[in-house]
Write a protein that holds these residues in place. Structure first.
Motif, mmCIF file in Angstrom:
data_model
loop_
_atom_site.group_PDB
_atom_site.id
_atom_site.type_symbol
_atom_site.label_atom_id
_atom_site.label_comp_id
_atom_site.label_asym_id
_atom_site.label_seq_id
_atom_site.Cartn_x
_atom_site.Cartn_y
_atom_site.Cartn_z
ATOM 1 N N GLY A 210 -20.681 -15.195 9.631
ATOM 2 C CA GLY A 210 -20.266 -13.820 9.823
ATOM 3 C C GLY A 210 -21.030 -12.873 8.911
ATOM 4 N N CYS A 211 -20.727 -11.591 9.050
ATOM 5 C CA CYS A 211 -21.379 -10.568 8.229
ATOM 6 C C CYS A 211 -21.076 -10.823 6.745
ATOM 7 C CB CYS A 211 -20.863 -9.191 8.639
ATOM 8 S SG CYS A 211 -21.603 -7.835 7.714
ATOM 9 N N CYS A 212 -22.087 -10.602 5.921
ATOM 10 C CA CYS A 212 -21.987 -10.727 4.457
ATOM 11 C C CYS A 212 -21.949 -12.163 3.958
ATOM 12 C CB CYS A 212 -20.787 -9.954 3.901
ATOM 13 S SG CYS A 212 -20.904 -8.172 4.157
ATOM 14 N N TRP B 295 -14.960 -19.421 2.845
ATOM 15 C CA TRP B 295 -15.158 -18.091 3.401
ATOM 16 C C TRP B 295 -16.521 -18.057 4.064
ATOM 17 C CZ3 TRP B 295 -18.468 -13.813 2.751
ATOM 18 C CH2 TRP B 295 -18.004 -12.626 3.351
ATOM 19 N N GLY C 93 -17.751 -15.327 6.079
ATOM 20 C CA GLY C 93 -18.154 -14.006 6.517
ATOM 21 C C GLY C 93 -17.048 -13.307 7.298
ATOM 22 N N HIS C 94 -17.391 -12.133 7.832
ATOM 23 C CA HIS C 94 -16.383 -11.339 8.554
ATOM 24 C C HIS C 94 -17.026 -10.604 9.730
ATOM 25 C CE1 HIS C 94 -17.811 -7.377 7.070
ATOM 26 N NE2 HIS C 94 -18.193 -8.068 5.996
ATOM 27 N N ASP C 95 -16.164 -10.153 10.636
ATOM 28 C CA ASP C 95 -16.570 -9.313 11.787
ATOM 29 C C ASP C 95 -17.758 -9.866 12.579
ATOM 30 O OD1 ASP C 95 -14.543 -7.507 11.178
ATOM 31 O OD2 ASP C 95 -15.825 -6.456 9.749
ATOM 32 N N THR D 67 -15.105 -13.319 11.971
ATOM 33 C CA THR D 67 -14.694 -14.057 10.786
ATOM 34 C C THR D 67 -14.568 -15.544 11.116
ATOM 35 O OG1 THR D 67 -13.449 -12.119 10.043
ATOM 36 C CG2 THR D 67 -12.956 -14.211 8.951
ATOM 37 N N GLU E 179 -14.017 -19.542 10.865
ATOM 38 C CA GLU E 179 -13.025 -20.317 10.112
ATOM 39 C C GLU E 179 -13.045 -21.752 10.600
ATOM 40 O OE1 GLU E 179 -8.510 -19.518 8.650
ATOM 41 O OE2 GLU E 179 -8.833 -19.447 10.814
ATOM 42 N N ASP F 41 -14.323 -16.840 15.337
ATOM 43 C CA ASP F 41 -13.508 -15.717 14.885
ATOM 44 C C ASP F 41 -12.077 -16.181 14.686
ATOM 45 O OD1 ASP F 41 -13.011 -13.147 14.061
ATOM 46 O OD2 ASP F 41 -13.476 -12.192 15.974
ATOM 47 N N THR F 42 -11.298 -15.376 13.979
ATOM 48 C CA THR F 42 -9.921 -15.731 13.656
ATOM 49 C C THR F 42 -8.972 -14.645 14.133
ATOM 50 O OG1 THR F 42 -10.189 -14.709 11.477
ATOM 51 C CG2 THR F 42 -10.587 -17.070 11.634
#
Length: 230
Positions: A117-119, A138, A140-142, A144, A146, A159-160
């Motif tokens: 994910g992002c970051c 972790w 990343g996000h957007d 996300t 898992e 994604d979650t």
């Protein structure tokens, strides 16, 4: 005659073998930076769509290594330089090297792919080992990503939350994960000499050795990875 437990174990082994044949792949990848608004690159870089993914292993071309090093520069304060030596000097002087990326998981039969994910950063690739202890790292996000941890299987979701069931996912039998992570480690170790070769070809001199050392340190490439395959 085999006991019921032995028969059950054989079924599990056959199931894990089927997953191996299906070629669940795990690769260290970096996200291709968008160089449009940056100073011109001072060495050739691979032609790839911004925000796509480039795997890192012993088969990378010089242009892909150049893209990797340009990505390291992109994470730093943008500055115009007159020579490759000045660029690399800035990179190796940084306190910590980071690069958008991580581990990509692919089911080559179904075509399902889960990307960072992002970051998310390649520098954190070893946090995947937490899955063996029952925790999702972790990623990343957007979206996300898992890891859903089951008794015998891991399901890696793109994604979650409310978006989870609509997202792609890849199922990985738990006994395969150590081997997959060790494979990522081998790929990164094989990538490192390519950086040294690339540095020699563009004339970095001693800065080439310093660059390799900095990458090895901050991305934990050659440090022992004490995960035994089950």
């Amino acid at each position: 005659m085999l006991s019921r437990q032995a028969t059950e174990n054989q079924r599990k082994e056959r199931g894990w073998l089927c997953f191996s044949v299906r070629l669940i792949k795990m690769q260290a990848v970096i996200e291709v930076p968008n160089f449009e608004f940056e100073p011109p690159q001072l060495w050739p870089v691979a032609s790839a769509e911004p925000y796509s993914w480039i795997p890192l292993d012993g088969d990378c071309s010089d242009a892909e290594v150049g893209l990797f090093v340009s990505g390291l520069r992109s994470a730093l304060e943008p500055t115009e330089f007159a020579s490759p030596q000045e660029v690399v000097a800035q990179i190796v002087a940084a306190e910590d090297l980071i690069l958008c990326g991580g581990l990509r998981v692919t089911d080559t039969v179904t075509g399902a792919v889960v990307t960072p994910g992002c970051c998310a950063g390649l520098e954190d690739w070893r946090t995947w080992a937490a899955v063996l202890g029952g925790r999702s790292p972790w990623l990343g996000h957007d979206p996300t990503p898992e890891v859903e941890i089951g008794v015998e299987e891991l399901r890696v979701w793109q994604d979650t939350g409310a978006h989870r069931r609509a997202a792609e996912s890849v199922v990985v039998p738990r006994p395969l994960l150590p081997g997959l992570l060790n494979g990522v480690h081998r790929d990164l170790v094989a990538f490192l000499p390519l950086v040294r070769r690339w540095a020699d070809r563009i004339g970095l001199g001693d800065n080439g050795s310093t660059l390799v050392e900095a990458i090895d340190r901050d991305f934990e490439v050659t440090a022992p990875f004490p995960i035994a395959a089950e």
